[in-house]
Design a protein around this motif. Sequence first.
Motif, PDB file in Angstrom:
ATOM      1  N   ASN A 180       0.837  -1.195   0.000  1.00 35.54           N
ATOM      2  CA  ASN A 180       0.000   0.000   0.000  1.00 35.54           C
ATOM      3  C   ASN A 180       0.871   1.243   0.000  1.00 35.54           C
ATOM      4  OD1 ASN A 180      -2.401  -1.426   0.020  1.00 35.54           O
ATOM      5  ND2 ASN A 180      -2.359  -1.628   2.251  1.00 35.54           N
ATOM      6  N   GLY A 181       0.457   2.221  -0.812  1.00 29.46           N
ATOM      7  CA  GLY A 181       1.214   3.465  -0.855  1.00 29.46           C
ATOM      8  C   GLY A 181       2.428   3.414  -1.757  1.00 29.46           C
ATOM      9  N   ALA A 182       2.538   2.358  -2.568  1.00 28.04           N
ATOM     10  CA  ALA A 182       3.719   2.225  -3.426  1.00 28.04           C
ATOM     11  C   ALA A 182       3.633   3.113  -4.659  1.00 28.04           C
ATOM     12  CB  ALA A 182       3.891   0.776  -3.850  1.00 28.04           C
ATOM     13  N   GLY A 183       2.402   3.530  -5.015  1.00 26.17           N
ATOM     14  CA  GLY A 183       2.242   4.350  -6.216  1.00 26.17           C
ATOM     15  C   GLY A 183       1.388   3.706  -7.282  1.00 26.17           C
ATOM     16  N   LYS A 184       0.698   2.615  -6.914  1.00 28.66           N
ATOM     17  CA  LYS A 184      -0.144   1.933  -7.899  1.00 28.66           C
ATOM     18  C   LYS A 184      -1.299   2.820  -8.367  1.00 28.66           C
ATOM     19  CE  LYS A 184      -0.615  -1.115  -4.838  1.00 28.66           C
ATOM     20  NZ  LYS A 184      -1.257  -2.070  -3.977  1.00 28.66           N
ATOM     21  N   THR A 185      -2.043   3.337  -7.402  1.00 29.65           N
ATOM     22  CA  THR A 185      -3.202   4.160  -7.744  1.00 29.65           C
ATOM     23  C   THR A 185      -2.782   5.415  -8.494  1.00 29.65           C
ATOM     24  OG1 THR A 185      -4.409   3.289  -5.874  1.00 29.65           O
ATOM     25  CG2 THR A 185      -5.217   5.339  -6.804  1.00 29.65           C
ATOM     26  N   THR A 186      -1.677   6.031  -8.064  1.00 33.20           N
ATOM     27  CA  THR A 186      -1.188   7.222  -8.751  1.00 33.20           C
ATOM     28  C   THR A 186      -0.884   6.903 -10.212  1.00 33.20           C
ATOM     29  OG1 THR A 186      -0.217   7.923  -6.673  1.00 33.20           O
ATOM     30  CG2 THR A 186       0.535   9.043  -8.642  1.00 33.20           C
ATOM     31  N   THR A 187      -0.210   5.794 -10.452  1.00 31.90           N
ATOM     32  CA  THR A 187       0.108   5.409 -11.823  1.00 31.90           C
ATOM     33  C   THR A 187      -1.173   5.252 -12.637  1.00 31.90           C
ATOM     34  OG1 THR A 187       1.917   4.134 -10.889  1.00 31.90           O
ATOM     35  CG2 THR A 187       1.422   3.777 -13.208  1.00 31.90           C
ATOM     36  N   MET A 188      -2.163   4.598 -12.043  1.00 31.16           N
ATOM     37  CA  MET A 188      -3.403   4.365 -12.767  1.00 31.16           C
ATOM     38  C   MET A 188      -4.140   5.663 -13.058  1.00 31.16           C
ATOM     39  SD  MET A 188      -4.782   0.892 -11.215  1.00 31.16           S
ATOM     40  CE  MET A 188      -4.376  -0.517 -12.195  1.00 31.16           C
ATOM     41  N   ARG A 189      -4.124   6.556 -12.086  1.00 28.77           N
ATOM     42  CA  ARG A 189      -4.804   7.837 -12.303  1.00 28.77           C
ATOM     43  C   ARG A 189      -4.132   8.633 -13.413  1.00 28.77           C
ATOM     44  NH1 ARG A 189      -6.453  10.152  -6.357  1.00 28.77           N
ATOM     45  NH2 ARG A 189      -8.418   9.040  -6.229  1.00 28.77           N
ATOM     46  N   ILE A 190      -2.824   8.501 -13.522  1.00 24.08           N
ATOM     47  CA  ILE A 190      -2.128   9.192 -14.598  1.00 24.08           C
ATOM     48  C   ILE A 190      -2.470   8.547 -15.944  1.00 24.08           C
ATOM     49  CG2 ILE A 190       0.158   9.626 -15.588  1.00 24.08           C
ATOM     50  CD1 ILE A 190       1.120  10.106 -12.701  1.00 24.08           C
ATOM     51  N   LEU A 191      -2.523   7.226 -15.962  1.00 19.22           N
ATOM     52  CA  LEU A 191      -2.858   6.529 -17.206  1.00 19.22           C
ATOM     53  C   LEU A 191      -4.244   6.922 -17.717  1.00 19.22           C
ATOM     54  CD1 LEU A 191      -1.617   2.874 -16.599  1.00 19.22           C
ATOM     55  CD2 LEU A 191      -0.606   4.601 -18.061  1.00 19.22           C
ATOM     56  N   THR A 192      -5.196   7.096 -16.781  1.00 18.47           N
ATOM     57  CA  THR A 192      -6.560   7.407 -17.200  1.00 18.47           C
ATOM     58  C   THR A 192      -6.742   8.870 -17.550  1.00 18.47           C
ATOM     59  OG1 THR A 192      -7.155   7.831 -14.921  1.00 18.47           O
ATOM     60  CG2 THR A 192      -7.605   5.642 -15.761  1.00 18.47           C
ATOM     61  N   GLY A 193      -5.732   9.687 -17.300  1.00 14.14           N
ATOM     62  CA  GLY A 193      -5.881  11.104 -17.595  1.00 14.14           C
ATOM     63  C   GLY A 193      -6.601  11.848 -16.486  1.00 14.14           C
ATOM     64  N   PHE A 194      -6.836  11.181 -15.350  1.00 18.34           N
ATOM     65  CA  PHE A 194      -7.498  11.861 -14.226  1.00 18.34           C
ATOM     66  C   PHE A 194      -6.582  12.948 -13.674  1.00 18.34           C
ATOM     67  CE2 PHE A 194      -8.339  12.108  -9.598  1.00 18.34           C
ATOM     68  CZ  PHE A 194      -9.630  12.579  -9.662  1.00 18.34           C
ATOM     69  N   MET A 195      -5.291  12.646 -13.587  1.00 11.04           N
ATOM     70  CA  MET A 195      -4.338  13.665 -13.171  1.00 11.04           C
ATOM     71  C   MET A 195      -3.129  13.603 -14.101  1.00 11.04           C
ATOM     72  SD  MET A 195      -2.612  12.019  -9.781  1.00 11.04           S
ATOM     73  CE  MET A 195      -3.909  12.416  -8.657  1.00 11.04           C
ATOM     74  N   PRO A 196      -2.498  14.743 -14.338  1.00  5.71           N
ATOM     75  CA  PRO A 196      -1.344  14.754 -15.233  1.00  5.71           C
ATOM     76  C   PRO A 196      -0.071  14.401 -14.475  1.00  5.71           C
ATOM     77  CG  PRO A 196      -1.930  16.973 -14.599  1.00  5.71           C
ATOM     78  CD  PRO A 196      -2.854  16.078 -13.856  1.00  5.71           C
ATOM     79  N   PRO A 197       0.932  13.819 -15.146  1.00  6.06           N
ATOM     80  CA  PRO A 197       2.207  13.564 -14.477  1.00  6.06           C
ATOM     81  C   PRO A 197       2.981  14.870 -14.319  1.00  6.06           C
ATOM     82  CG  PRO A 197       2.325  12.886 -16.775  1.00  6.06           C
ATOM     83  CD  PRO A 197       0.922  13.349 -16.539  1.00  6.06           C
ATOM     84  N   THR A 198       3.885  14.911 -13.356  1.00  2.32           N
ATOM     85  CA  THR A 198       4.729  16.099 -13.192  1.00  2.32           C
ATOM     86  C   THR A 198       5.689  16.205 -14.378  1.00  2.32           C
ATOM     87  OG1 THR A 198       4.600  15.709 -10.830  1.00  2.32           O
ATOM     88  CG2 THR A 198       6.214  17.324 -11.562  1.00  2.32           C
ATOM     89  N   SER A 199       6.232  15.058 -14.792  1.00  4.01           N
ATOM     90  CA  SER A 199       7.019  15.050 -16.015  1.00  4.01           C
ATOM     91  C   SER A 199       6.947  13.658 -16.638  1.00  4.01           C
ATOM     92  CB  SER A 199       8.472  15.432 -15.714  1.00  4.01           C
ATOM     93  OG  SER A 199       9.055  14.430 -14.922  1.00  4.01           O
ATOM     94  N   GLY A 200       7.328  13.574 -17.901  1.00  3.76           N
ATOM     95  CA  GLY A 200       7.266  12.295 -18.597  1.00  3.76           C
ATOM     96  C   GLY A 200       6.063  12.234 -19.526  1.00  3.76           C
ATOM     97  N   THR A 201       6.030  11.192 -20.367  1.00  5.60           N
ATOM     98  CA  THR A 201       4.923  11.086 -21.308  1.00  5.60           C
ATOM     99  C   THR A 201       4.210   9.746 -21.157  1.00  5.60           C
ATOM    100  OG1 THR A 201       6.397  10.185 -22.977  1.00  5.60           O
ATOM    101  CG2 THR A 201       5.959  12.552 -23.085  1.00  5.60           C
ATOM    102  N   VAL A 202       2.920   9.777 -21.401  1.00  2.00           N
ATOM    103  CA  VAL A 202       2.102   8.568 -21.369  1.00  2.00           C
ATOM    104  C   VAL A 202       1.346   8.510 -22.683  1.00  2.00           C
ATOM    105  CG1 VAL A 202       0.216   7.380 -20.236  1.00  2.00           C
ATOM    106  CG2 VAL A 202       1.813   8.720 -18.883  1.00  2.00           C
ATOM    107  N   LYS A 203       1.473   7.391 -23.378  1.00  2.00           N
ATOM    108  CA  LYS A 203       0.717   7.226 -24.624  1.00  2.00           C
ATOM    109  C   LYS A 203      -0.162   6.003 -24.523  1.00  2.00           C
ATOM    110  CE  LYS A 203       3.092   9.767 -28.132  1.00  2.00           C
ATOM    111  NZ  LYS A 203       3.912   9.762 -29.306  1.00  2.00           N
ATOM    112  N   ILE A 204      -1.434   6.172 -24.864  1.00  2.00           N
ATOM    113  CA  ILE A 204      -2.351   5.049 -24.856  1.00  2.00           C
ATOM    114  C   ILE A 204      -2.987   4.935 -26.230  1.00  2.00           C
ATOM    115  CG2 ILE A 204      -4.549   4.239 -23.913  1.00  2.00           C
ATOM    116  CD1 ILE A 204      -3.514   5.123 -21.211  1.00  2.00           C
ATOM    117  N   ALA A 205      -2.868   3.761 -26.832  1.00  2.00           N
ATOM    118  CA  ALA A 205      -3.346   3.520 -28.192  1.00  2.00           C
ATOM    119  C   ALA A 205      -2.814   4.590 -29.145  1.00  2.00           C
ATOM    120  CB  ALA A 205      -4.873   3.477 -28.230  1.00  2.00           C
ATOM    121  N   GLY A 206      -1.601   5.054 -28.893  1.00  2.00           N
ATOM    122  CA  GLY A 206      -0.978   6.023 -29.778  1.00  2.00           C
ATOM    123  C   GLY A 206      -1.307   7.471 -29.481  1.00  2.00           C
ATOM    124  N   PHE A 207      -2.196   7.701 -28.493  1.00  2.00           N
ATOM    125  CA  PHE A 207      -2.568   9.080 -28.178  1.00  2.00           C
ATOM    126  C   PHE A 207      -1.876   9.519 -26.896  1.00  2.00           C
ATOM    127  CE2 PHE A 207      -6.235   7.261 -30.417  1.00  2.00           C
ATOM    128  CZ  PHE A 207      -6.281   8.122 -31.507  1.00  2.00           C
TER     129      PHE A 207
END
Lengths: 311, 256
Positions: free
Chosen positions: A36-63
């Motif tokens: 718990n608290g490792a960053g799983k939920t944060t990663t998922m929220r970034i993947l879904t576009g719920f929150m933006p990452p501080t830096s770095g890029t995320v591409k889903i299906a090319g978008f």
Amino acid sequence: MINVQHVTKQYGPVKALDDISFSIHKGEIVAFLGPNGAGKTTTMRILTGFMPPTSGTVKIAGFDCLEEPWEVKKHIGYLPETPPLYLELTVKEYLIFVSRIKGLDQDQLQKRMEIIINQTGLAEVQGRVIGHLSRGYRQRVGLAQALIHNPPVLILDEPTTGLDPNQIIEIRDLIKSLAGSHTIILSTHLLAEATAICQKVIIIHRGQIVAIDSPEHLGAKLRQSEMLNLTVKQTDPGLLEALSKIPGVMHVSNGPEPNTYVIETQIGEDAREELTKLVVNRGAGLLELSTQTVSLEDVFKVLTKTDKPDA
Amino acid sequence: MTPVQTIIAKELRSFFVSPVVYVIGAIFLAVVGLLAYQAVANASNQALRLMQLQNTYAQLNLNEMIFRPLFQSMNLILMIILPLLTMRLFAEERKLRTFELLLTSPIGVNEIVSGKFLSVVMVYAGLLSLTSLIPITLSAYATFDWQPIYLGYLALLLQGALMLAIGLFASALTENQIIAAFLSFGVILGLWVLGAISTAFGDTTAGSILAYLSFTEHFERLIRGLLNVKDLLYYISGIAFMWFAAHQAIDAYRWK
């Protein structure tokens, strides 16, 4: 399908994610594993576009998640840790609402509703108010909500927490049945779950990825030797000595019970046949010879018990 | 259905299955009805006294005697009850985590905010329209000027919409409904008090700025039957500002 490059997320002074990179191919089921608290939920929220990452890029299906959030959202079905349910609506009303905000038109809505209600086993309760449903049904409604627009990518945050064993099996079977046609990421802190349904495991600890591999490989990586358990019927004082002379055997010790032995052999050298012969020839009475498998639990413990001091 | 219509439909459904709207509506209508009764009784008493005194048929200005005080009282009641109508709009979404569903769906924050605002304005407009029974009933027994009544209702609608927009913003700031209600109540109260403070400054620039910022002067002009573009502009810009603030609050919630 999913490509994450050097993603960092900072909450004030706390680094929730620290330079995470991974990619997931189409049709894979991948588990995020971590305490718990490792960053799983944060990663998922970034993947879904719920929150933006501080830096770095995320591409889903090319978008790109930041540049084309609209497209990304259309391609994702997301079940947060707490299923996002409007308790005052009936199951059907709720699913109609969700399919409308997901942008389905009236025809698609009718078709998808029928498929999803059957797939998630909600037919009996579709007219009932969500607030009156049991935890298991609510979880299913949550899953139905994520599936309703038939998204190619499914992101499920701890989909089986709080369910009873039967419900867990049902939900796991449902998730497995979606594999192939959907790319699925799920998070869990249950290792058995990851082994049961996933082809690939990403272990996250303190905001960093410590391992990415299949559950089997992770186990294999960790052991340098094969461990065998041997149980015999007769007490044979010379057996220990004789066992250690077999080629490939590195070390033999007495097991926890009388007449049991723990034998360490070299990887790739299967000494089981020789061992059996020896025990039988000596007339010791072979009762059991088994390999000790390294469970994901062990891997997990080793990988997450870092001696790194707190940052 | 457009996304905004979808949100409105869902919100209206949620409003009418919860007891809050019925309780608030009942209290609002009961209090307004009592005040109206009291105003009418008072007016007829005065009419009787005037008749005895002057021995003639007294011509009373009912707009001044009944409706203006009634609209003023309604304004005060709205200050208390409207925060209760808006408090759950976003706070509940945050608390129940349904906000994650909305924000990960292909629907814009502006559409969510607009849909929520319009839905609560509709509920309020429905409540307000029920009070129109008062002038309609009264018109059977007395004659009065309808123009200030129309403008009075327009004033109440705008005034209410502004308060609802403030409540919408407050609700977007927290996941606690009680805090949202008190926050919007505080802002509304502040705007009201500004009007009183402005009189202390008299005819100075500061005084007129404060008077402009408070809704009192704009509301008073409208219920007196004076239609002024400046006053309409006050309400429209106030609502737009609060809408924008709510939008910003939601963006901030995601970006933090």
